[in-house]
Design an enzyme around this catalytic site. Structure first.
Site, mmCIF file in Angstrom:
data_model
loop_
_atom_site.group_PDB
_atom_site.id
_atom_site.type_symbol
_atom_site.label_atom_id
_atom_site.label_comp_id
_atom_site.label_asym_id
_atom_site.label_seq_id
_atom_site.Cartn_x
_atom_site.Cartn_y
_atom_site.Cartn_z
ATOM 1 N N GLU B 51 48.039 40.860 33.783
ATOM 2 C CA GLU B 51 47.221 42.823 33.341
ATOM 3 C C GLU B 51 48.497 43.049 32.956
ATOM 4 O O GLU B 51 48.581 44.024 32.444
ATOM 5 C CB GLU B 51 47.091 43.413 35.128
ATOM 6 C CG GLU B 51 45.910 43.923 35.320
ATOM 7 C CD GLU B 51 45.488 42.499 36.249
ATOM 8 O OE1 GLU B 51 46.217 41.668 36.578
ATOM 9 O OE2 GLU B 51 44.675 42.684 37.627
ATOM 10 N N PHE B 113 42.193 48.261 51.575
ATOM 11 C CA PHE B 113 42.511 46.728 50.820
ATOM 12 C C PHE B 113 42.646 46.963 49.340
ATOM 13 O O PHE B 113 42.187 48.110 48.633
ATOM 14 C CB PHE B 113 41.825 46.251 51.179
ATOM 15 C CG PHE B 113 40.914 44.736 50.148
ATOM 16 C CD1 PHE B 113 41.935 43.613 50.114
ATOM 17 C CD2 PHE B 113 40.129 44.671 48.711
ATOM 18 C CE1 PHE B 113 41.984 42.460 49.675
ATOM 19 C CE2 PHE B 113 40.025 43.900 48.090
ATOM 20 C CZ PHE B 113 41.026 42.237 48.235
ATOM 21 N N GLN B 114 43.479 46.287 48.890
ATOM 22 C CA GLN B 114 43.984 46.653 47.337
ATOM 23 C C GLN B 114 44.500 48.139 47.071
ATOM 24 O O GLN B 114 43.681 48.841 45.894
ATOM 25 C CB GLN B 114 42.964 46.066 46.141
ATOM 26 C CG GLN B 114 42.923 44.587 46.679
ATOM 27 C CD GLN B 114 42.188 44.460 44.948
ATOM 28 O OE1 GLN B 114 41.294 44.647 44.967
ATOM 29 N NE2 GLN B 114 42.819 42.997 44.442
ATOM 30 N N LYS B 163 37.794 55.458 43.254
ATOM 31 C CA LYS B 163 36.063 54.807 43.355
ATOM 32 C C LYS B 163 34.838 55.826 43.523
ATOM 33 O O LYS B 163 34.305 56.037 42.514
ATOM 34 C CB LYS B 163 36.376 54.082 43.678
ATOM 35 C CG LYS B 163 35.154 52.218 43.670
ATOM 36 C CD LYS B 163 35.167 51.880 44.890
ATOM 37 C CE LYS B 163 35.033 50.296 45.097
ATOM 38 N NZ LYS B 163 33.731 49.971 45.067
ATOM 39 N N MET B 479 69.448 33.201 25.053
ATOM 40 C CA MET B 479 70.695 34.676 24.433
ATOM 41 C C MET B 479 72.064 34.561 26.200
ATOM 42 O O MET B 479 72.915 34.990 25.873
ATOM 43 C CB MET B 479 69.665 35.797 24.721
ATOM 44 C CG MET B 479 71.114 36.755 24.703
ATOM 45 S SD MET B 479 71.657 36.818 23.012
ATOM 46 C CE MET B 479 70.934 37.356 21.897
#
Lengths: 168, 572
Positions: B51, B113-114, B163, B479
């Site tokens: 993502e 869940f999630q 959802k 760096m």
């Protein structure tokens, strides 16, 4: 530290207070007191805040950046009607009870609860009255204290209250 | 006739109404319904491998095209992986809309869940965000999200949809009006302030036009150039504004700040008037603000009022869109000059020209020595047209690219400025290439950055997005190593990587890309020529570079911009 009184008119939507609190935390600004409630318009809420610090210009601008903030008004001293409510429980040994009640009377404090050795007062008024009362009661001993946070409305027929515009 | 649609269909139709042509994302449980509707939509979907990649692709797309980039992610880890691109886009004012799915409204708060508190964790890194729990709100929220992302000061907006809202059905009547009573960004500047600005400019002896990323975002490059010419103003372009004026223009001084040119930084220090447009006095530009441009009056033009006087008090603040205000300044300037030429400022411009001559950006490539990173960038730049889109990650390679690439046009330079997100280049380049298929897109990356997000090249190969990646492999987190060398007694704690592992050309080939390697200076030009000639798949060109090369000029973090280190010999 200087304190400033501001009124923030916001859309009455879930989470607005969280957005304001989150912005203050992220920008390292400090909220001294906060009161939120409905207004004459059900689609709007009003947040009254006392904020600390010298960064008023940034605070106002950052508030305006929140999409749900509609208007921010800073009230200079004397330009708004200010009220706060306080509940304070003080030590009140039966031997000193009448003395305490007499004093409370002068401050227009109302006894709202009495225990074996305590009295709980309600004080409503300008913030200075609350602090005067507290100062006085310290000699007896303050057990617990709660304040509502200040609320304010700009005085009518007086345009002195500055409504900070979005343009700098 | 209204259609009976589910929430997911309304979402996709709403995106089609916003003329979305591509979505970068990753599906998952909660967002399944939306992907089901996307299956039959003309909108292209690019399946990212993570993502974070999808979010940076949306950002690269927005950078390159000036349009809103769109990314999809599912609930929970889909969202937490998206935090970095959101924060990145927020710092650099990049318009993206993230659509994420949330567990069903009945399950919110139950640690389903999630489930994660998307609205709460994305609030500080978005311009605005939404939790939509009712199908009726989907369409108007999408409209608002695009409006907010693309107007005023652009930025990321997240729409989290439950959802059940995606699955419910209703009659849909098309996109709705938006209602944002608290959102009224200023466009035009106050005429009195514009007038005051012109007076200050005409009376200034040592002005500097300080152009920031806002100029690019507002599409105001032509106006900026015209104004510099009209008022005879030297211009510095910040890291986010490279390309806003052509580097070949005689009034262009380059990038100011920590790794800026001597002339750009010193011009600001000696200036009597800084005209900041769409710039925010970032600490990488100002150094210690106490010592920054001590003799300068400040004109500050910004669409975000909160930027004005946030760091440095503005003498003449102008709130407005960079393009609109520059148009006003041009009109007012023309009127005030009344046909006369702008002040010649002969002495000032001669001083700047002398500094440019005496303190140029320079590097040396020993033909027998290791490849110098600047040499690779220089050669790539010389072999690329002005329309080439250049993308960088974060670190030494980014600074060298900003320094040594000759930028001639706006929206040709894409990098992570404010947040400094390592790993930005590969996915951002893919997003840019998806939005600009006819242009050449070259990412210049470091080996550290590359190893954070290279897996998105699998996406690029499969989706036939033929980006070109030049990995300047110095086998180090360069760096950080530079700071360790200069300020930490050469104690190279946790910065050493490898010139051989991973084998980058093999890795590239394994991902469906062409893989090339240059090991000596003599290999550099042939490798570049070969890489630039491959257009049927992504190309990774690895350059085995010098671990000891350092970026100069350098102003020590928190130091004064009067103390510019021109090379290692200047370090005490």
């Amino acid at each position: 530290m200087s304190q400033h009184l501001i009124t923030v008119t916001v859309e009455n939507k879930p989470g607005v207070l969280a957005r304001i609190a989150s912005m203050f935390a992220r920008r390292d600004f400090n909220i001294h007191s906060l009161a939120v409630g409905p207004t004459e318009d059900p689609t709007r809420s009003r947040v009254t805040m006392v904020v600390d610090g010298p960064e008023m210009e940034q605070i106002v601008k950052q508030l305006y950046k929140l999409v749900h903030v509609i208007k921010v008004t800073e009230h200079l001293p004397g330009e708004a009607v200010e009220r706060e409510i306080m509940l304070v429980r003080v030590n009140a040994d039966p031997s000193r009870r009448s003395e305490i009640l007499n004093a409370a009377n002068i401050f227009e404090a109302t006894a709202v609860d009495v225990g074996a050795a305590t009295i709980t007062f309600e004080v409503v008024g300008e913030p200075s009255r609350l602090s005067d009362f507290l100062e006085f009661m310290r000699t007896y001993g303050i057990i617990s204290l709660v304040k509502s946070g200040r609320i304010a409305l700009a005085k009518d027929n007086k345009s002195a209250s500055r409504s900070r515009k979005r343009t700098a | 006739m209204a259609d009976q649609l589910n929430g997911a269909a309304i979402l996709i139709r709403s995106l089609e109404h916003e003329d979305v042509e591509v979505i970068f994302g990753v599906p998952g449980g909660a967002i399944l319904q939306a992907y089901d509707e996307l299956y039959s939509s003309p909108i292209r979907h690019v399946l990212a491998r993570h993502e974070q990649g999808g979010g940076h692709m949306a950002s690269g797309y927005a950078h390159a095209t000036g349009r809103v980039g769109v990314t999809f992610a599912t609930s929970g880890p889909g969202v937490t992986n998206l935090i970095t691109p959101l924060a990145d886009a927020y710092m650099d004012s990049i318009p993206i809309v993230a659509i994420t799915a949330q567990v069903s409204s009945a399950k919110i708060g139950l640690d389903a869940f999630q489930e994660t508190h998307t609205w709460g964790i994305t609030m500080p890194v978005t311009k605005h965000n939404y939790l939509v729990t009712k199908i009726e709100e989907i369409s108007s929220t999408v409209r608002e999200a695009f409006h907010l992302a693309s107007t005023g000061r652009p930025g990321p907006v997240l729409v989290d949809i439950t959802k059940d809202a995606l699955a419910d059905e209703m009659e849909w009547h098309g996109p709705q009006e938006i209602d944002l009573p608290g959102y009224r960004p200023s466009v035009k500047g106050h005429p009195r302030q514009v007038k005051a600005a012109i007076e200050a400019i005409i009376n200034s002896e040592r002005p500097v036009l300080y152009a920031g990323g806002g100029v690019i975002r507002a599409g105001a490059s032509n106006e900026l150039r015209a104004f510099a010419k009209q008022q005879n103003l030297p211009v510095v372009t910040t890291l986010m504004a490279r390309g806003a004026v052509p580097d070949s223009h005689p009034l262009t001084l380059g990038m100011p700040g920590m790794h800026g040119t001597y002339t750009a930084s010193t011009a600001m220090q000696r200036s009597d008037l800084l005209i900041a447009i769409g710039a925010r006095f970032d600490d990488r530009v100002t150094g210690d603000t106490e010592f920054f441009a001590p003799g300068a009056k400040i004109i500050h033009v910004d669409v975000d009022p909160a930027e004005i006087s946030k760091i440095r008090k503005a003498d003449i603040p102008i709130v407005g869109d960079a393009k609109a205000v520059l148009d006003q300044l041009l009109a007012q300037g023309a009127e005030r000059l009344g046909g006369d030429a702008a002040p010649p400022r002969t002495e000032w411009l001669a001083t700047l020209a002398r500094w440019q001559r005496d303190f140029p950006l320079a590097y040396e490539q020993d033909p027998e020595g290791p490849i110098q990173q600047q040499y690779v960038i220089d050669q790539l730049s010389k072999r690329s047209g002005p329309d080439t889109i250049v993308v960088a990650g974060v670190g030494q390679h980014q600074m060298w690219t900003s320094q040594f690439w000759g930028f001639e046009k706006p929206n040709t330079w894409i990098n992570s400025g404010g947040l400094g997100t390592m790993g930005y280049a590969v996915p951002a380049a893919i997003g840019a290439q998806a939005g600009m298929p006819e242009r050449t897109v070259i990412a210049i990356d470091g080996d550290g950055c590359f190893q954070m997000t290279f897996q998105e090249l699998i996406t690029a190969a499969i989706e036939q997005i033929p980006v070109k990646i030049a990995v300047l492999n110095n086998a180090n987190l360069g760096m950080v190593r530079q700071w360790q060398k200069l300020f930490y007694g050469e104690r190279y704690s946790a910065t050493e990587m490898s010139h051989t592992i991973p084998n980058i050309p093999m890795l590239a080939e394994a991902m469906g890309c062409a893989g090339l390697r240059a090991e000596t200076p003599a290999d550099v030009i042939p490798t570049i020529e070969k890489g630039l000639a491959i257009n049927d798949r992504p190309v990774v060109m690895e350059f085995v570079c010098d671990p000891d090369a350092m970026v100069f000029p350098m102003i020590v973090a928190g130091g004064s911009n009067d103390e510019i280190l021109m090379g290692p010999e200047d370090v005490k």
